[in-house]
Write a protein that holds these residues in place. Structure first.
Motif, PDB file in Angstrom:
ATOM      1  N   VAL A 257       0.847  -1.193   0.000  1.00 25.41           N
ATOM      2  CA  VAL A 257       0.000   0.000   0.000  1.00 25.41           C
ATOM      3  C   VAL A 257       0.882   1.242   0.000  1.00 25.41           C
ATOM      4  CG1 VAL A 257      -1.770   1.261   1.284  1.00 25.41           C
ATOM      5  CG2 VAL A 257      -1.793  -1.239   1.239  1.00 25.41           C
ATOM      6  N   GLU A 258       0.477   2.243  -0.763  1.00 23.17           N
ATOM      7  CA  GLU A 258       1.225   3.498  -0.805  1.00 23.17           C
ATOM      8  C   GLU A 258       0.851   4.367   0.396  1.00 23.17           C
ATOM      9  OE1 GLU A 258       3.585   4.914  -3.100  1.00 23.17           O
ATOM     10  OE2 GLU A 258       3.816   2.753  -3.474  1.00 23.17           O
ATOM     11  N   VAL A 259       1.841   4.829   1.125  1.00 23.09           N
ATOM     12  CA  VAL A 259       1.593   5.583   2.358  1.00 23.09           C
ATOM     13  C   VAL A 259       2.588   6.735   2.516  1.00 23.09           C
ATOM     14  CG1 VAL A 259       0.668   3.591   3.628  1.00 23.09           C
ATOM     15  CG2 VAL A 259       3.132   4.052   3.673  1.00 23.09           C
ATOM     16  N   PHE A 260       2.246   7.644   3.418  1.00 21.70           N
ATOM     17  CA  PHE A 260       3.253   8.558   3.971  1.00 21.70           C
ATOM     18  C   PHE A 260       3.310   8.293   5.465  1.00 21.70           C
ATOM     19  CE2 PHE A 260      -0.713  11.126   3.656  1.00 21.70           C
ATOM     20  CZ  PHE A 260      -0.898  11.490   4.971  1.00 21.70           C
ATOM     21  N   ASN A 261       4.398   8.717   6.100  1.00 21.94           N
ATOM     22  CA  ASN A 261       4.504   8.618   7.554  1.00 21.94           C
ATOM     23  C   ASN A 261       4.045   9.926   8.179  1.00 21.94           C
ATOM     24  OD1 ASN A 261       5.691   6.028   7.668  1.00 21.94           O
ATOM     25  ND2 ASN A 261       7.761   6.860   7.429  1.00 21.94           N
ATOM     26  N   THR A 262       3.430   9.843   9.345  1.00 22.48           N
ATOM     27  CA  THR A 262       3.085  11.073  10.046  1.00 22.48           C
ATOM     28  C   THR A 262       3.224  10.874  11.552  1.00 22.48           C
ATOM     29  OG1 THR A 262       1.399  12.822  10.281  1.00 22.48           O
ATOM     30  CG2 THR A 262       0.598  10.543  10.160  1.00 22.48           C
ATOM     31  N   TRP A 263       3.509  11.960  12.251  1.00 21.78           N
ATOM     32  CA  TRP A 263       3.570  11.937  13.712  1.00 21.78           C
ATOM     33  C   TRP A 263       3.370  13.362  14.204  1.00 21.78           C
ATOM     34  CZ3 TRP A 263       7.647  11.615  10.438  1.00 21.78           C
ATOM     35  CH2 TRP A 263       8.735  12.476  10.608  1.00 21.78           C
ATOM     36  N   VAL A 264       3.096  13.492  15.478  1.00 24.80           N
ATOM     37  CA  VAL A 264       2.833  14.822  16.025  1.00 24.80           C
ATOM     38  C   VAL A 264       3.830  15.110  17.142  1.00 24.80           C
ATOM     39  CG1 VAL A 264       1.128  14.004  17.726  1.00 24.80           C
ATOM     40  CG2 VAL A 264       1.023  16.367  16.886  1.00 24.80           C
ATOM     41  N   GLU A 265       4.178  16.385  17.253  1.00 24.69           N
ATOM     42  CA  GLU A 265       5.097  16.817  18.308  1.00 24.69           C
ATOM     43  C   GLU A 265       4.519  18.031  19.025  1.00 24.69           C
ATOM     44  OE1 GLU A 265       9.048  15.638  15.656  1.00 24.69           O
ATOM     45  OE2 GLU A 265       8.363  17.710  15.749  1.00 24.69           O
ATOM     46  N   ALA A 266       4.820  18.129  20.308  1.00 30.58           N
ATOM     47  CA  ALA A 266       4.513  19.335  21.074  1.00 30.58           C
ATOM     48  C   ALA A 266       5.843  19.985  21.425  1.00 30.58           C
ATOM     49  CB  ALA A 266       3.738  18.990  22.335  1.00 30.58           C
ATOM     50  N   LYS A 267       5.959  21.258  21.055  1.00 35.67           N
ATOM     51  CA  LYS A 267       7.245  21.953  21.220  1.00 35.67           C
ATOM     52  C   LYS A 267       7.028  23.257  21.984  1.00 35.67           C
ATOM     53  CE  LYS A 267       9.427  19.878  17.196  1.00 35.67           C
ATOM     54  NZ  LYS A 267      10.080  20.039  15.898  1.00 35.67           N
ATOM     55  N   ARG A 268       7.865  23.480  22.978  1.00 34.65           N
ATOM     56  CA  ARG A 268       7.672  24.648  23.834  1.00 34.65           C
ATOM     57  C   ARG A 268       8.655  25.754  23.488  1.00 34.65           C
ATOM     58  NH1 ARG A 268       4.950  25.556  28.460  1.00 34.65           N
ATOM     59  NH2 ARG A 268       4.389  23.338  28.684  1.00 34.65           N
ATOM     60  N   LYS A 269       8.151  26.991  23.509  1.00 32.49           N
ATOM     61  CA  LYS A 269       8.996  28.141  23.184  1.00 32.49           C
ATOM     62  C   LYS A 269      10.131  28.273  24.199  1.00 32.49           C
ATOM     63  CE  LYS A 269       8.975  32.981  21.870  1.00 32.49           C
ATOM     64  NZ  LYS A 269       8.160  34.155  21.521  1.00 32.49           N
ATOM     65  N   GLN A 270      11.314  28.508  23.675  1.00 29.51           N
ATOM     66  CA  GLN A 270      12.500  28.592  24.548  1.00 29.51           C
ATOM     67  C   GLN A 270      12.746  30.017  24.994  1.00 29.51           C
ATOM     68  OE1 GLN A 270      14.133  25.471  25.436  1.00 29.51           O
ATOM     69  NE2 GLN A 270      12.033  25.219  24.729  1.00 29.51           N
TER      70      GLN A 270
END
Lengths: 227, 202
Positions: free
Chosen positions: A214-227
């Protein structure tokens, strides 16, 4: 396997009701992020009502029980959906969401200038959007360039007997799970970000790494905090 | 039901009016207002691809924290051996060992796949975590990802290896239930239109 990063529930429901069991299970959560405004609880990606679109759902600050209507998105926390179009596990496109004064602003999908642990926001990204954050039953939505946006309080769609899971993992349930189990997330809310994007904006695909063809893309989510 | 709909419509109107008076049209677009500050560097604190990976397969707090701040392309090398150890330990606790699963994956192969914590999504095929036919092509709001994960780890080649079986027919289960948490998606009724998620509990 639960991932769930559903730490608040654990704390609230657990410590109050079944202290001893939960304490034993406390090690299951990642302490550095648990219970913070950067705590991702769930991530979904599925075909939209329009088959030419993909829907991304990123939930944070889970188990806001029972109502949890006072929880708010953190203006210092950037939620970033990552998309890998060639299977090298490095993001080729990102979609960013960050709140300002009751409005959630969206950037992308666009190719980031840098990949990895640190991000910046490109305010000149090709696709920009914004939507007022929903705080009650009515879902305020918006759309631009064919992309639909939502941000706000929703019912937590996750279902899981997390308490019994912790007992199983903790070696305190020789008989395993119960039948039926108890949904610890029943009656809880979550802060949700929903983005529906035309597939034509999401880049290329590659053959599924599990060999299904099957043709796919990968995906994921990140939470990033301002430095 | 009708009354609720009316309430929602009224609420929507009210909110729309509020939006207009706040100067944002609800088509939401346009150039971002220049006076809003989006500057700065944002550093990763949490991440997630597939459901449950870190909670189940990371054996210690330190591993869990480190996993959340490791990019996917570097997760496999560091975490596959640790995840394999954990998969073994989970079985040890029940006096058993991992058996090649329903997808034909042995423990090293399964943990190799799971250690890179990204979700595969098929833009042109049915999207599901697992529906009996399609595997790991997305995740819908009603997919029973917990049971799928449990089946892949504990289910063995038929997927039902530990399901409370009464082997000697004495009326008492001889094996633990490890392939389902006993909670189904029956209570979840997402909308079939955007934004899909249900209204919050009040």
């Amino acid at each position: 396997m639960y991932s769930i990063k559903k730490t608040n529930l654990f704390i609230i429901g657990g410590l109050l009701s079944i202290g001893a069991v939960l304490m034993a299970a406390d090690h299951l959560d990642a302490p550095a992020v648990m219970g913070t405004t950067a705590d991702i609880t769930d991530f979904y990606a599925f075909e939209g009502a329009n088959q030419d679109n993909t829907v991304f759902v990123a939930n944070v600050q889970s188990s806001l029980a029972p109502a949890g209507d006072s929880a708010t998105f953190d203006e210092n926390v950037l939620v970033e959906v990552n998309i890998d179009n060639d299977g090298d596990l490095v993001e080729d496109l990102i979609i960013q969401a960050i709140p300002r004064n009751g409005i959630m602003y969206f950037f992308g999908p666009y190719a980031p200038s840098q990949t990895g642990l640190n991000s910046v926001i490109n305010e000149e990204a090709q696709y920009l959007g914004q939507v007022e954050i929903s705080t009650g039953p009515a879902a305020i939505t918006s759309s631009s360039n064919g992309i639909s946006y939502f941000a706000g309080l929703r019912e937590d769609p996750f279902f899981f007997d997390f308490t019994q899971f912790n007992a199983v993992i903790g070696g305190m349930a020789p008989n395993g799970f119960n039948n039926p189990g108890n949904d610890d997330f029943d009656g809880t809310n979550v802060l949700s970000i929903v983005i529906e994007v035309p597939n034509s904006f999401l880049g290329g695909t590659f053959s599924h790494p599990a060999g299904t063809g099957v043709e796919v893309f990968n995906t994921w989510v990140e939470a990033k905090r301002k430095q | 039901m009708k009354f609720n709909n009316i309430k929602h419509i009224v609420a929507s109107l009210f909110l729309t009016i509020g939006l207009v008076s706040c100067n944002n049209d609800d088509e939401g677009v346009g150039p971002v207002v220049p006076s809003i500050d989006f500057s700065g560097t944002f550093a990763q604190q949490d991440q997630m691809g597939r459901p449950g990976i870190n909670t189940v397969l990371s054996g210690t707090s330190e591993i869990k924290n480190n996993f959340n701040v490791t990019i996917p392309s570097e997760q496999g090398a560091t975490f596959q051996p640790l995840f394999l150890d954990q998969a073994v330990a989970l079985h040890d606790a029940f006096g058993t060992t991992y058996e090649t699963n329903i997808l034909g994956l042995d423990a090293p192969t399964l943990t190799t796949i799971l250690a890179s914590d990204v979700l595969q999504v098929a833009p042109n095929a049915p999207t599901t975590y697992f529906d009996g036919t399609n595997v790991l092509t997305g995740r819908t709001l009603t997919d029973d990802v917990i049971d799928v994960s449990l089946i892949l780890i504990f289910g063995g080649e038929n997927g039902d290896r530990f399901n409370g079986q009464d082997l000697d027919n004495d009326g008492t289960p001889d094996l633990p239930i490890l392939v389902t948490d006993g909670v189904s998606n029956a209570g979840e009724t997402p909308l079939n239109v955007f934004p899909y998620l249900e209204v919050p509990h009040s």
